[in-house]
Design a protein around this motif. Structure first.
Motif, PDB file in Angstrom:
ATOM      1  N   MET B 182     -67.157  20.451 -79.815  1.00 17.90           N
ATOM      2  CA  MET B 182     -65.926  21.104 -80.251  1.00 17.90           C
ATOM      3  C   MET B 182     -65.451  22.124 -79.219  1.00 17.90           C
ATOM      4  N   GLU B 184     -66.274  21.973 -76.030  1.00 22.39           N
ATOM      5  CA  GLU B 184     -65.857  21.190 -74.864  1.00 22.39           C
ATOM      6  C   GLU B 184     -64.482  20.592 -75.087  1.00 22.39           C
ATOM      7  N   ALA B 185     -64.226  20.128 -76.313  1.00 27.98           N
ATOM      8  CA  ALA B 185     -62.900  19.579 -76.617  1.00 27.98           C
ATOM      9  C   ALA B 185     -61.845  20.663 -76.424  1.00 27.98           C
ATOM     10  N   GLY B 186     -62.182  21.880 -76.782  1.00 27.31           N
ATOM     11  CA  GLY B 186     -61.256  22.992 -76.606  1.00 27.31           C
ATOM     12  C   GLY B 186     -60.857  23.169 -75.150  1.00 27.31           C
ATOM     13  N   TYR B 187     -61.841  23.067 -74.258  1.00 28.67           N
ATOM     14  CA  TYR B 187     -61.537  23.159 -72.820  1.00 28.67           C
ATOM     15  C   TYR B 187     -60.805  21.917 -72.343  1.00 28.67           C
ATOM     16  N   GLY B 190     -57.178  21.614 -72.514  1.00 26.86           N
ATOM     17  CA  GLY B 190     -56.383  22.529 -71.708  1.00 26.86           C
ATOM     18  C   GLY B 190     -56.555  24.000 -72.044  1.00 26.86           C
ATOM     19  N   GLY B 191     -57.470  24.336 -72.946  1.00 27.22           N
ATOM     20  CA  GLY B 191     -57.654  25.735 -73.307  1.00 27.22           C
ATOM     21  C   GLY B 191     -58.443  26.491 -72.252  1.00 27.22           C
ATOM     22  N   SER B 192     -58.061  27.759 -72.012  1.00 31.05           N
ATOM     23  CA  SER B 192     -58.860  28.593 -71.112  1.00 31.05           C
ATOM     24  C   SER B 192     -59.966  29.235 -71.945  1.00 31.05           C
ATOM     25  N   GLY B 193     -60.898  29.927 -71.264  1.00 31.16           N
ATOM     26  CA  GLY B 193     -62.016  30.560 -71.971  1.00 31.16           C
ATOM     27  C   GLY B 193     -61.567  31.412 -73.155  1.00 31.16           C
ATOM     28  N   THR B 195     -58.765  31.380 -74.796  1.00 30.83           N
ATOM     29  CA  THR B 195     -58.107  30.568 -75.825  1.00 30.83           C
ATOM     30  C   THR B 195     -59.137  29.866 -76.691  1.00 30.83           C
ATOM     31  N   VAL B 196     -60.150  29.287 -76.049  1.00 32.60           N
ATOM     32  CA  VAL B 196     -61.177  28.574 -76.809  1.00 32.60           C
ATOM     33  C   VAL B 196     -61.890  29.550 -77.740  1.00 32.60           C
ATOM     34  N   ARG B 199     -59.123  30.587 -80.498  1.00 25.62           N
ATOM     35  CA  ARG B 199     -58.554  29.555 -81.363  1.00 25.62           C
ATOM     36  C   ARG B 199     -59.624  28.656 -81.997  1.00 25.62           C
ATOM     37  N   ILE B 200     -60.807  28.569 -81.373  1.00 27.57           N
ATOM     38  CA  ILE B 200     -61.792  27.609 -81.877  1.00 27.57           C
ATOM     39  C   ILE B 200     -63.084  28.280 -82.330  1.00 27.57           C
TER      40      ILE B 200
END
Lengths: 371, 288
Positions: B182, B184-187, B190-193, B195-196, B199-200
């Motif tokens: 999950m 890894e999917a965040g990255y 297109g998510g930055s550190g 953001t992940v 948001r996740i």
């Protein structure tokens, strides 16, 4: 005016070690734009590591990975235009379907109106226009699958990686999803790289398949090439079903070789593989069940055929009924079990266990590889 | 037959729980409520009324102490979360399987020593003639002894130290249940550190965060030893007020009212916290 490069993805001499283990060993391949490419191999062969390197979660020890002609080795995973469908999908459970799909667009800084438009658009394309407000746990297995793909495709990736995404589904759904995936790939016209250990998934869906074993690519080709003209004994044994013998080549005459098996049989074979075996070498022999004909003894028409054939007498051990793919298991006089395809109509003509049969197959369908 | 066995086992299992709830929670609290509603009008003469609560409202020092206790407990909770989250994340997601157990054990080790001894440990370090003051004098950085005890900073440090484990445990268990894919999917999408994380990881860990915060806040607001020993008379902790009423002034009625007010106040803060974070108590307890 720039011309788009011919390949969406190129790997050049990529290697990766985990301690003393060489997980990926000098792998090179290119994938033309818009094709469905599968990497097929037994578990632990390094295919997942290879994919994680393409996605950027692992750094290769050496070699280069290029996407649309540009090296991405120094790019972080979130800067690569390669999206990935994970084995267990990794949908975000705290977001609903809409938010899951919108996540990547938000990360890219798209405007609210654009996000709305593109999410609706991709949901239409995967034929699930009404699920936007659903929670992830309310979706069925197949719907989750499609949402996971939509979540990636909404970002227009150069390459979509799929890591055995059908593994968790039940058989019927898996069969349906195979066809669906292929259709989705056509529709989006994006390069799909599909990782699997299930050969039927790879053969059914792919334009090209790479067979991977112990960190190396054994062969890359179309599914037909891999099935009918394998390059190595591993590929012959891994793709499709085969009867196999090992033995020693005693003589070679043009395209036909004579091989003495360990069990004492003499078979006529066609030498195969990239380095053809020579007389005196030990070889492995593969024969696909569909090329072997089983005749009730005494009715064999091949006995006076002009071309030389392989013949083997035996007794029907059991029948493996599977509709059109039914097989008969024959125990030869030397005790080995051999599989052959048969048509079982349910009539009185069908073979029965215990009957004496003669197995016949041609030397052209008998591949032998150097071991 | 089968049904009877089932019913019997249910009764046997349920009895200790019911007794515990009734004898240790409901009856004492009802006693407290009844006690808090009594007013002493003459020796051995009592009347029922809200006098004890009116006293509390009319005397600013009482409700100031309660508000101060509440706000400092919130600060301790936030600090425990800020310090505990990276630790929990490291234990659950970054450390290998074997180090994970060792690290978890290290977090548990201080619990083997009682609160009291741990507070005295801090006193040995922080008092005027303590380790830190001596080292500073020896090194020539300061020329006279420094008293580190008896101020708010010390109380907060001591409290964070005491309660942080109760933050780490639920966080580790929720983060442990999170599939690495999950993140890894965040990255990958297109998510930055940051953001992940925002948001996740944090939304996923929210039940653990909330349950950790509830436990830590309740423990801190109700703690007595650490604020008294490290803060001395300056600590003005509300539990100290309750103790004073019961023991020093022998005013049980007022003490009971204060105790009940502390319960109402902390419950209100927890309710507010759940409302703001959009979590429910059931969800929080079930997920961590």
């Amino acid at each position: 005016m720039t011309t788009s490069p011919a390949y969406d993805l190129e790997c050049i001499n990529v290697s990766k070690n985990f301690g003393p283990v060489r997980a990926v060993d000098d792998v090179s391949f290119t994938i033309p734009s818009g094709s469905f490419f599968s990497i097929l191999g037994p578990s632990g062969c390094g295919k997942t590591t290879l994919m994680r390197m393409i996605a950027g979660f692992e750094d290769p020890a050496s070699g280069d990975i290029r996407i649309k002609g540009k090296s991405v080795i120094d790019k972080a995973p979130n800067k690569r235009n390669v999206k990935m469908v994970f084995q267990h999908l990794a949908l975000f459970p705290m977001m609903n379907v809409y938010e899951n799909i919108a996540y990547g667009l938000k990360c890219n800084g798209a405007s609210k109106a654009e996000i709305e438009r593109r999410v609706r658009d991709v949901l239409d394309r995967i034929a699930l226009p009404d699920v936007a407000e659903r929670e992830i746990h309310q979706l069925s297995g197949g719907q989750k699958q499609r949402i996971a793909i939509a979540r990636c495709m909404v970002l227009d990736p150069d390459v979509l990686l799929l890591d055995e995404p059908l593994g968790a589904l039940d058989l019927k759904l898996r069969e349906a999803m195979k066809i669906e995936l292929k259709l989705l790939q056509h529709q989006f016209n994006t390069t799909f790289v599909y990782i699997t250990h299930d050969q039927s998934e790879a053969l059914v869906m792919s334009d090209h398949v790479a067979i991977m074993n112990q960190g190396k690519f054994e062969q890359i080709g179309t599914p037909q090439e891999l099935y009918h003209a394998p390059n190595t004994s591993f590929v012959a044994g891994f793709v499709g079903d085969s009867n196999r013998w090992s033995g020693r080549m005693t003589a070679i005459n043009g395209d036909t070789a004579t091989v003495e098996t360990d069990a004492g049989l003499t078979l006529l074979c066609s030498p195969a593989g990239s380095s053809k075996p020579e007389a005196g070498q030990s070889v492995e022999i593969f024969v696909r069940p569909e090329f072997i004909q089983a005749h009730r003894q005494g009715t064999s028409p091949a006995e006076d055929a002009p071309a030389p054939v392989n013949q083997l007498d035996g007794k029907v051990d059991s029948l493996l009924f599977n509709g059109a793919n039914s097989r008969v298991l024959v125990r030869s006089s030397s005790g080995q079990l051999i599989e052959a395809d048969v048509t079982l109509t349910g009539g009185t003509d069908d073979l029965r266990p215990g009957e004496a049969v003669r197995l016949v197959w041609s030397p052209q369908q008998t591949m032998c590889f150097r071991t | 037959m089968q049904k009877d066995v089932k019913r019997l086992s249910l009764i046997l299992l349920f009895t200790p729980f019911a007794l515990w709830i009734l004898l240790l929670i409901i009856i004492p609290h009802m006693g407290m409520v009844v006690l808090s509603l009594r007013e002493k009008v003459a020796p051995r003469v009592y009347e029922y009324g809200l006098g004890n609560y009116i006293d509390f409202i009319n005397e600013p020092i009482y409700w100031n102490t309660l508000l101060r206790t509440g706000s400092m407990s919130l600060l301790v909770t936030v600090l425990a979360l800020l310090i505990g989250f990276p630790i929990a994340y490291y234990i659950a997601k970054i450390a290998g399987n074997r180090t994970r157990g060792a690290l978890f054990l290290l977090c548990l080790v201080p619990l083997w020593v009682s609160d009291l001894i741990r507070a005295f440990g801090w006193i040995l370090l922080l008092r005027e003639t303590g380790v830190i003051s001596s080292v500073l004098q020896w090194s020539g950085l300061v020329h006279e002894p420094i008293e580190f005890l008896y101020n708010d900073v010390t109380v907060i440090i001591g409290l964070v130290y005491t309660v942080i484990l109760f933050m780490i445990v639920p966080l580790v268990s929720t983060l442990d249940g999170m599939d690495n894919a999950m993140i890894e999917a965040g990255y990958n999408l297109g998510g930055s550190g940051p953001t992940v994380l925002r948001r996740i990881i944090i939304p996923y860990a929210m039940p653990g965060i909330v349950s950790g915060c509830i436990v830590v806040f309740m423990l801190t607001a109700g703690s007595y030893l650490t604020p008294i020993l490290l803060g001395g008379k300056n600590s003005s902790w509300f539990t100290e007020q309750i103790y004073d009423q019961f023991i020093t002034r022998f005013n049980w009625e007022s003490g009971a009212a204060f105790g009940f007010l502390l319960l109402v106040f902390t419950s209100f803060v927890v309710w507010l916290g759940l409302k703001i974070t959009g979590q429910t108590l059931a969800n929080t307890v079930a997920r961590s």
